[in-house]
Design a protein around this motif. Structure first.
Motif, short mmCIF file in Angstrom:
data_model
loop_
_atom_site.label_atom_id
_atom_site.label_comp_id
_atom_site.label_asym_id
_atom_site.label_seq_id
_atom_site.Cartn_x
_atom_site.Cartn_y
_atom_site.Cartn_z
N PHE A 64 88.80 4.02 6.57
CA PHE A 64 87.75 5.00 6.80
C PHE A 64 87.30 5.43 5.42
N GLY A 65 86.38 4.70 4.80
CA GLY A 65 86.02 5.00 3.42
C GLY A 65 87.24 4.83 2.55
N ASN A 88 104.01 14.97 19.37
CA ASN A 88 103.39 16.07 18.64
C ASN A 88 102.58 15.65 17.42
N ASN A 89 101.99 14.47 17.46
CA ASN A 89 101.15 14.02 16.35
C ASN A 89 99.69 14.05 16.76
N TYR A 90 98.86 14.57 15.89
CA TYR A 90 97.42 14.53 16.07
C TYR A 90 96.82 13.86 14.85
N VAL A 91 95.73 13.19 15.05
CA VAL A 91 94.93 12.70 13.94
C VAL A 91 93.68 13.57 13.94
N SER A 92 93.46 14.27 12.85
CA SER A 92 92.30 15.15 12.73
C SER A 92 91.24 14.46 11.89
N ILE A 93 90.06 14.32 12.47
CA ILE A 93 88.98 13.66 11.74
C ILE A 93 87.77 14.59 11.64
N HIS A 94 86.95 14.35 10.62
CA HIS A 94 85.81 15.20 10.32
C HIS A 94 84.55 14.34 10.18
N PRO A 95 83.85 14.06 11.30
CA PRO A 95 82.63 13.25 11.22
C PRO A 95 81.53 13.98 10.43
N SER A 97 78.36 14.40 11.36
CA SER A 97 77.33 15.07 12.16
C SER A 97 77.88 15.44 13.53
N ARG A 98 77.20 16.35 14.20
CA ARG A 98 77.57 16.71 15.57
C ARG A 98 77.42 15.50 16.49
N GLU A 99 76.37 14.72 16.25
CA GLU A 99 76.13 13.55 17.08
C GLU A 99 77.26 12.53 16.96
N GLU A 100 77.72 12.31 15.74
CA GLU A 100 78.83 11.38 15.52
C GLU A 100 80.12 11.96 16.13
N ALA A 101 80.31 13.25 16.01
CA ALA A 101 81.48 13.90 16.63
C ALA A 101 81.45 13.67 18.14
N PHE A 134 95.99 5.57 24.90
CA PHE A 134 97.22 5.03 24.33
C PHE A 134 98.24 6.12 24.01
N GLY A 135 97.90 7.38 24.35
CA GLY A 135 98.82 8.49 24.12
C GLY A 135 98.69 9.13 22.76
N THR A 136 97.67 8.77 21.97
CA THR A 136 97.46 9.36 20.65
C THR A 136 96.60 10.62 20.80
N ASN A 137 97.04 11.69 20.16
CA ASN A 137 96.30 12.96 20.18
C ASN A 137 95.30 13.00 19.03
N TRP A 138 94.08 13.42 19.33
CA TRP A 138 93.00 13.49 18.34
C TRP A 138 92.39 14.88 18.33
N MET A 139 92.00 15.34 17.14
CA MET A 139 91.19 16.54 16.96
C MET A 139 89.92 16.11 16.23
N ILE A 140 88.79 16.41 16.82
CA ILE A 140 87.50 16.07 16.21
C ILE A 140 86.90 17.39 15.73
N ASN A 141 86.63 17.47 14.42
CA ASN A 141 86.08 18.69 13.81
C ASN A 141 84.80 18.36 13.08
N PHE A 142 83.73 19.08 13.38
CA PHE A 142 82.53 18.96 12.56
C PHE A 142 82.21 20.34 12.02
N ASN A 143 81.99 20.41 10.71
CA ASN A 143 81.56 21.63 10.05
C ASN A 143 80.58 21.20 8.98
#
Length: 147
Positions: A64-65, A88-95, A97-101, A134-143
Motif C-alpha cells: 500500500f504505497g 483482537n486484531n484490527y487493521v486500521s486504514i485511512h483512505p 476520500s469518503r468515496e474510497e472509504a 475471513f475473520g479479519t477485523n477492519w477499521m476504515i477512517n477518513f479524515n
C-alpha cells in the motif's frame, strides 16, 4: 521512520484472503510473492515439511504505497494455543476520500459482518468497522485533515 506492518494469520485461507485483499485494494503481491511451507529448503536437524501443510502460505505481503500488509497460515501445533479467528486484531486504514472509504468498506464487508456502519463520528472521522468473511477485523477512517 519506523513503519507499522500488520501481520495476519489464517488457518489455511491465507492465499484466498490475500487474493481478495489484492483485488479490493487494487494492488499486487510484493516482490516475494507467495512463499509456502513446502518451499523451505531442507535444513539439518529439521524434519521435512509434512504433506498436509506444504501448500499453506508461509509468508505473503501486499503493498500500500510505502506500507505493507503481511500474512501467513499457521503451522498446526505451532505456538502455545490453538488458532482463533479474530484474536483482537484490527487493521486500521485511512483512505484518501469518503468515496474510497465507502468502496473499501462495501467490498470488505461482502459476506462479512458490519460492526459499525460508515458514518461521521464525534472525533471528526468518517468511520466504520467490520469483520470480513475471513475473520479479519477492519477499521476504515477518513479524515480530510489526516495526510
Amino acid at each position: 521512520m519506523m513503519k507499522l506492518n500488520p501481520y495476519l494469520n489464517f488457518d489455511g485461507t491465507c492465499e484466498e484472503a490475500f487474493n481478495f485483499y489484492k483485488k479490493v485494494f487494487k494492488t499486487e503481491f510484493n516482490q516475494f510473492g507467495i512463499m509456502r511451507f513446502g518451499d523451505l529448503p531442507p535444513q539439518e536437524g529439521v524434519p521435512p515439511c509434512p504433506d498436509e501443510i506444504k501448500d499453506r502460505v508461509m509468508h505473503v505481503g501486499i503493498n500500500f504505497g510505502d506500507q505493507m500488509l503481511m500474512g501467513s497460515d499457521i503451522m498446526p501445533g505451532f505456538g502455545n494455543r490453538p488458532f482463533q479467528i479474530g484474536d483482537n486484531n484490527y487493521v486500521s486504514i485511512h483512505p484518501d476520500s469518503r468515496e474510497e472509504a465507502d468502496r473499501i468498506f462495501k467490498e470488505l464487508s461482502e459476506n462479512g459482518e458490519v460492526e459499525m456502519p460508515m458514518q461521521d463520528q464525534f472525533w471528526g472521522d468518517y468511520f466504520g468497522s467490520l469483520r470480513d468473511q475471513f475473520g479479519t477485523n477492519w477499521m476504515i477512517n477518513f479524515n480530510a485533515n489526516y495526510k
